[in-house]
Design an enzyme around this catalytic site. Sequence first.
Site, PDB file in Angstrom:
ATOM      1  CE1 TYR A   1      -3.549   2.669   0.705  1.00  0.00           C
ATOM      2  CE2 TYR A   1      -2.282   3.264   2.659  1.00  0.00           C
ATOM      3  CZ  TYR A   1      -3.305   3.536   1.767  1.00  0.00           C
ATOM      4  OH  TYR A   1      -4.078   4.661   1.938  1.00  0.00           O
TER       5      TYR A   1
ATOM      6  CG  ASP B   1       5.781   3.553   0.811  1.00  0.00           C
ATOM      7  OD1 ASP B   1       6.113   4.208   1.818  1.00  0.00           O
ATOM      8  OD2 ASP B   1       4.618   3.471   0.391  1.00  0.00           O
TER       9      ASP B   1
ATOM     10  CE  LYS C   1       1.211   4.735   8.393  1.00  0.00           C
ATOM     11  NZ  LYS C   1       1.243   4.123   7.083  1.00  0.00           N
TER      12      LYS C   1
HETATM   13  C1  LIG Z   1       0.553   4.587   5.777  1.00  0.00           C
HETATM   14  C2  LIG Z   1       1.290   4.347   4.514  1.00  0.00           C
HETATM   15  C3  LIG Z   1       1.220   5.237   3.428  1.00  0.00           C
HETATM   16  C4  LIG Z   1       0.272   6.402   3.417  1.00  0.00           C
HETATM   17  O1  LIG Z   1       0.562   7.345   4.386  1.00  0.00           O
HETATM   18  P1  LIG Z   1      -0.611   8.363   4.842  1.00  0.00           P
HETATM   19  O2  LIG Z   1       0.086   9.267   5.810  1.00  0.00           O
HETATM   20  O3  LIG Z   1      -1.672   7.518   5.437  1.00  0.00           O
HETATM   21  O4  LIG Z   1      -1.056   9.069   3.623  1.00  0.00           O
HETATM   22  C5  LIG Z   1       2.032   5.019   2.341  1.00  0.00           C
HETATM   23  N1  LIG Z   1       2.858   3.962   2.301  1.00  0.00           N
HETATM   24  C6  LIG Z   1       2.946   3.078   3.307  1.00  0.00           C
HETATM   25  C7  LIG Z   1       3.910   1.941   3.206  1.00  0.00           C
HETATM   26  C8  LIG Z   1       2.150   3.230   4.436  1.00  0.00           C
HETATM   27  O5  LIG Z   1       2.218   2.320   5.411  1.00  0.00           O
END
Ligand SMILES: *Cc1c(COP(=O)(O)O)cnc(C)c1O
Length: 429
Positions: A145, A240, A268
């Site tokens: 994701y 990511d 995060k």
């Molecule tokens: C949470 C997450 C996102 C999205 O971040 P948001 O702050 O919710 O937009 C993108 N990539 C990964 C791997 C994530 O865990």
Amino acid sequence: MSLRPASEALYAEACGLMPGGVNSPVRAFKAVGGTPVFFERAKGAYLYDADGNRYVDYVSSWGAILLGHADDRVVSAIANAAAHGTSFGAPHAGEVKLAKEILARVPNLERIRFVNSGTEATLAAIRLARAATGRSKILKFEGNYHGAVDSLLAKAGSGIATFGLPDSAGVPKAITQDTLLARYNDAEQVSAILDANKGEVAAVLVEPVAGNMGLVPPAPGFLEKLRELCDAHGVLLVFDEVMTGFRVAKGGAGQRLGIRPDLFCMGKVIGGGLPVGAYGGRKDLMDLVAPLGPMYQAGTLSGNPLAMAAGYAALSNAGDEQYAALEVLGARLEAGLARVCEGQNVSAQVQRVGSMISVFFTAEPVRDFDEASGTDKPLFAKVFHSMLNKGFYLPPSALEAWFFTASHSVDDIDLTVEAFGESLAEAGK
Ligand SMILES: *Cc1c(COP(=O)(O)O)cnc(C)c1O
């Protein structure tokens, strides 16, 4: 009698005001059923709901909280920043401080740009990869994701998988047709896809440790092979690390696993619980970003002083000692959960990297999205509700990783394991 009448009343009211009563879909408990819990406050490892019930938290704001909730150092950094102005719309020292801290931790991260969410970070990183290569296709993995970005909402893991939608409505085909999909941990397939799309792929985008289909570690050699394939094909490798960054190690997954991507996405943890994201990487690539280069990207609240201060307070208090302690807690939790599953004769895989962990109810290790999806979700839902009623807040989906913090104690972990054993026993009845 309900344990949570205040949550139920709030939920009923919220449903008349916000879609599904929530501001992000997984919060709505659709994967496990029941009424979402509404919280009033949090401190350290604990959440307190609107009825005053206490829970040991294993969501940790989906990984954003590393030290623990309302950590005094983070709270005072935020209060201090707020007293000096909540937003300038202009450069400030807090950005320099956090950028310096992050760059010092991550090998190969030479420049960084702060944004307001992980979604914004991945959106900008793929724009940059396309700007740098002049190519338009992006390869991503099923079950990874990368935020609610149109072109990346193909087989996007937990939030989407939970609803059984292969895609999101409202995303035109024209936008996802440049998104290529591969199986996680299948470098052979990536190789074949890159061969079939020679000269057309801008980037391979990957969660270096997958955390959005439950916790699925990279198979030995998988990321090394991606690095090799990207080099051979002139493709940029984008990690990511929105979830893994500064959670699985002091320098993120790239540092922990010894692989150097060309670009990173972060979020995060780097905001200490405030809304933030970032992308960055090689200087020659980041020099393409406006105002230096032709790739436009901007944000009114980017580099927000409160978020920068919170992120710096969180990161600067997370050193080798904290990561070592998280590793010890994690190993204890992992061993304990595996032990109680075995004790109850329940087929389970406890998969963990650092302070991210999952229990999959299945007999074989989970390596990709199909395998994660094939696990026993009804059993997870039962165990989830038992745990909730015992005061343990697990992620409300079998396809989400659990996160713990530096505030979790050995006692918290041991009580969690004990409650998990009891919950399995109740679920079996
Ligand atoms: C949470 C997450 C996102 C999205 O971040 P948001 O702050 O919710 O937009 C993108 N990539 C990964 C791997 C994530 O865990």
